[in-house]
Design a protein around this motif. Structure first.
Motif, mmCIF file in Angstrom:
data_model
loop_
_atom_site.group_PDB
_atom_site.id
_atom_site.type_symbol
_atom_site.label_atom_id
_atom_site.label_comp_id
_atom_site.label_asym_id
_atom_site.label_seq_id
_atom_site.Cartn_x
_atom_site.Cartn_y
_atom_site.Cartn_z
ATOM 1 N N THR A 53 0.862 -1.275 0.180
ATOM 2 C CA THR A 53 0.025 0.092 0.099
ATOM 3 C C THR A 53 0.948 1.246 -0.020
ATOM 4 N N VAL A 54 0.569 2.089 -1.072
ATOM 5 C CA VAL A 54 1.368 3.510 -0.901
ATOM 6 C C VAL A 54 0.646 4.431 0.242
ATOM 7 N N TRP A 55 1.714 5.160 0.814
ATOM 8 C CA TRP A 55 1.090 5.906 2.030
ATOM 9 C C TRP A 55 -0.046 6.858 1.814
ATOM 10 N N TRP A 56 0.068 7.480 0.556
ATOM 11 C CA TRP A 56 -0.967 8.480 0.309
ATOM 12 C C TRP A 56 -2.417 7.658 0.033
ATOM 13 N N ALA A 57 -2.450 6.575 -0.020
ATOM 14 C CA ALA A 57 -3.675 5.911 -0.077
ATOM 15 C C ALA A 57 -4.684 6.210 0.999
ATOM 16 N N ILE A 58 -3.941 6.278 2.238
ATOM 17 C CA ILE A 58 -4.471 6.191 3.465
ATOM 18 C C ILE A 58 -5.546 7.603 3.704
ATOM 19 N N PRO A 59 -4.860 8.690 3.493
ATOM 20 C CA PRO A 59 -5.581 9.641 3.638
ATOM 21 C C PRO A 59 -6.581 10.045 2.368
ATOM 22 N N SER A 60 -6.209 9.419 1.099
ATOM 23 C CA SER A 60 -7.063 9.824 -0.047
ATOM 24 C C SER A 60 -8.377 8.883 0.014
ATOM 25 N N ILE A 61 -8.259 7.844 0.774
ATOM 26 C CA ILE A 61 -9.465 6.630 0.829
ATOM 27 C C ILE A 61 -10.372 7.296 2.218
ATOM 28 N N TRP A 62 -9.653 7.618 3.249
ATOM 29 C CA TRP A 62 -10.288 7.546 4.622
ATOM 30 C C TRP A 62 -10.529 8.991 4.888
ATOM 31 N N LEU A 63 -10.006 10.135 4.417
ATOM 32 C CA LEU A 63 -10.515 11.500 5.019
ATOM 33 C C LEU A 63 -11.808 11.741 4.039
ATOM 34 N N PRO A 64 -12.141 11.334 3.180
ATOM 35 C CA PRO A 64 -13.474 11.527 2.789
ATOM 36 C C PRO A 64 -14.542 10.867 3.770
ATOM 37 N N PHE A 138 -1.598 0.387 6.947
ATOM 38 C CA PHE A 138 -2.348 -0.906 6.846
ATOM 39 C C PHE A 138 -3.226 -0.927 5.729
ATOM 40 N N PRO A 139 -3.246 -2.006 4.909
ATOM 41 C CA PRO A 139 -3.993 -2.187 3.939
ATOM 42 C C PRO A 139 -5.329 -1.715 3.739
ATOM 43 N N PRO A 140 -6.010 -0.981 3.042
ATOM 44 C CA PRO A 140 -7.277 -0.537 3.276
ATOM 45 C C PRO A 140 -8.401 -1.286 3.295
ATOM 46 N N THR A 141 -8.239 -2.708 2.662
ATOM 47 C CA THR A 141 -8.960 -3.821 2.697
ATOM 48 C C THR A 141 -9.084 -4.265 4.164
ATOM 49 N N ALA A 142 -8.086 -4.633 4.646
ATOM 50 C CA ALA A 142 -8.339 -4.893 6.277
ATOM 51 C C ALA A 142 -8.747 -3.715 7.029
ATOM 52 N N THR A 143 -8.487 -2.678 6.795
ATOM 53 C CA THR A 143 -8.909 -1.452 7.570
ATOM 54 C C THR A 143 -10.598 -1.621 7.479
ATOM 55 N N ALA A 144 -11.099 -1.656 6.523
ATOM 56 C CA ALA A 144 -12.552 -1.614 5.877
ATOM 57 C C ALA A 144 -13.119 -2.791 7.031
ATOM 58 N N VAL A 145 -12.413 -3.915 6.837
ATOM 59 C CA VAL A 145 -12.775 -4.845 7.801
ATOM 60 C C VAL A 145 -13.009 -4.583 9.067
ATOM 61 N N LEU A 146 -12.321 -4.081 9.606
ATOM 62 C CA LEU A 146 -12.116 -3.746 11.347
ATOM 63 C C LEU A 146 -12.771 -2.488 11.610
ATOM 64 N N LEU A 147 -13.216 -1.527 10.548
ATOM 65 C CA LEU A 147 -13.959 -0.635 10.894
ATOM 66 C C LEU A 147 -15.623 -0.950 11.056
ATOM 67 N N ILE A 148 -16.011 -2.314 10.927
ATOM 68 C CA ILE A 148 -17.137 -2.641 11.188
ATOM 69 C C ILE A 148 -17.420 -2.824 12.677
#
Length: 237
Positions: A53-64, A138-148
């Motif tokens: 995972t590139v670092w900038w994917a984290i703010p790009s995906i989750w800040l919205p 942290f990979p976004p796919t794993a984060t999405a699962v843990l957010l539930i």
């Protein structure tokens, strides 16, 4: 003893090798290999892609998502000052989650094949290859699962109108944590507090892995008595 006889082949996918180390795994994983080239985890290209995972994917995906959650509480009638308080509370709660996960889950002592494998995927790989730039966040796919379960936990302890902003604050805290973590490894801060945080975190990697569990701050290390000796932090600068 089998654990002492097994040798990890760094030229082959690592994930299904490390478990064979048995009781020798903990010593092996805390002997870092300092290089920006990360190892291969899986033979499958698909599963391998999910670990990078590139670092900038984290703010790009989750800040919205943070903005959307904040707007939900606003539309439910909360004032900007109330929302700011809820966001701040969520960030504060995240700092405790960050410390707790790092200390009690990421640094759990493992010895068996599958527990070694799980630990390596969770955190061991980061200690073995601390400069691997594609496995620092942290990979976004794993984060999405843990957010539930995190959403359900916040929902359990708050009201319907405050849940979104509190959840958004916790998620914002996570984004700050992951971006800070990346910067502490690859940035070159020249002023405090960033310079101190970098020394503090690298001390955890290269000197005393059993202390200094805070990433974004040393707050909870102070509270729970896991501060590393001051002299070791000075030496790591």
């Amino acid at each position: 003893m089998v654990a002492q006889e097994f040798t990890v082949d760094l030229t082959k996918p690592l994930v299904f090798q490390v478990g064979h180390l048995g009781e020798a795994y903990q010593e092996w994983v805390h002997q870092p290999i300092v290089g920006k080239e990360g190892p291969r985890f899986f033979a499958s290209d698909f599963w391998e892609s999910l670990t990078r995972t590139v670092w900038w994917a984290i703010p790009s995906i989750w800040l919205p998502v943070v903005c959307w959650c904040t707007s939900m509480s606003y539309r439910m009638g909360h004032t900007p000052s109330e929302i700011a308080l809820m966001l701040g509370t969520g960030i504060f709660i995240w700092t405790l989650i960050e410390y707790t996960l790092h200390r009690f889950l990421f640094h759990i002592q493992t010895r068996t094949y599958w527990w070694n494998t799980v630990h390596y995927l969770l955190h061991g790989c980061h200690h073995k290859h601390p400069m691997d730039g594609l496995r620092l966040v942290f990979p976004p796919t794993a984060t999405a699962v843990l957010l539930i379960p995190f959403w359900n936990l916040v929902k359990l302890i708050s009201t319907p109108s405050t849940t979104p902003a509190l959840f958004g604050g916790g998620l914002l805290g996570y984004v700050m944590y992951d971006c800070t973590h990346y910067y502490l490894h690859h940035g070159q801060p020249t002023k405090d507090p960033a310079r101190h945080l970098k020394r503090y975190h690298l001390n955890h990697h290269f000197r005393i892995q059993t202390s200094g569990f805070g990433i974004t701050s040393s707050l909870w290390d102070n509270v729970f008595g896991t501060l590393p000796p001051a002299k070791t932090i000075e030496k790591s600068s």
